[in-house]
Design an enzyme around this catalytic site. Structure first.
Site: not given
Length: 243
Positions: A56, A59, A84, A86, A101
């Site tokens: 994690y 990535r 997303n 982010d 998520h």
């Protein structure tokens, strides 16, 4: 009109964050020993936390300083659910969006899935890459050579493949927004996750019109769907979208 926007990785591509299933996407890059579908699981977190957290970190966390793009800013005052993790919609100023998520810049205590827990920030900047494994374990309060302990260790606030939507991810509110929508606009999503299928099922039940915005849109079996073969950025600068 009450329009609900549901966004996927294609929206963040303009910020330099690879899409998950694109040629250079996250899911095309395995760890040395495991596939992404094996890595992004609660099972891996419990049984191999060093590999899980390192994956994690490399990535996702390397993109933590990327800023929101024009699409995120356009969506800042919109009714929004994003797939997303982010956090760019929050950085763009949307105070009420649902990160269905989770968000990688946040974490929770490690908990049984049915519990409701506090969500706190993750200080990724504290990670020492020269001592990566040790540093990640310390950051998430996991003892070396031991599995994460319930109610003691921390876990990234990310919904994993072998987990299910709970109120920690505001699933009831998300479903209500879908039911209340007069129109649903899907932007930059491949329709490969449960939340998009859930939205489609509700749209079917209510005959809600939907727009699909993607340069390579997925065709769905729904007569009340309009396809716009373009990027999200092209869409918001066209005459097709609402102000």
């Amino acid at each position: 009109m009450n329009t609900l926007y549901i966004t996927g990785a294609g929206v963040s591509a303009e910020s330099g964050i690879p899409t998950f299933r694109g040629r250079d996407g996250y899911w095309t890059i395995d760890s040395e020993n495991y596939t992404p579908q094996e890595m992004a699981t609660r099972h891996m977190y419990i049984n191999n936390p060093v590999e899980f957290l390192s994956w994690y970190y490399h990535r996702f966390a390397t993109y933590r300083h990327h800023g929101p793009n024009e699409v995120h800013h356009w969506l800042a005052d919109k009714n929004l659910i994003t797939q997303n993790i982010d956090g760019l919609d929050g950085k763009a100023g949307n105070k009420h969006y649902i990160a269905i998520h989770g968000r990688l810049d946040q974490r929770t205590i490690f908990y049984p899935q049915e519990e409701i827990v506090e969500i706190i920030d993750t200080p990724w900047d504290d990670v020492d890459e020269d001592r990566l494994s040790e540093s990640l374990l310390a950051l998430f309060n996991i003892q070396q050579q031991s599995p994460p302990q319930l109610h003691q260790a921390y876990k990234p606030y990310v919904l994993l493949f072998d987990e299910y939507y709970t109120e920690n991810y505001r699933i009831s509110e998300a479903q209500q927004r879908m039911r209340d929508a007069d129109k649903i606009v899907f932007m930059g999503t491949s329709f490969s996750v449960n939340i998009t299928q859930m939205a489609l099922e509700i749209a079917y039940q209510k005959n809600t019109p939907i727009d699909i915005i993607d340069p390579e849109p997925v065709t769905i079996n729904y007569p009340n769907a309009n396809y716009h073969i373009m990027t999200a950025l092209e869409y918001i600068n066209s005459d097709l979208c609402e102000p």
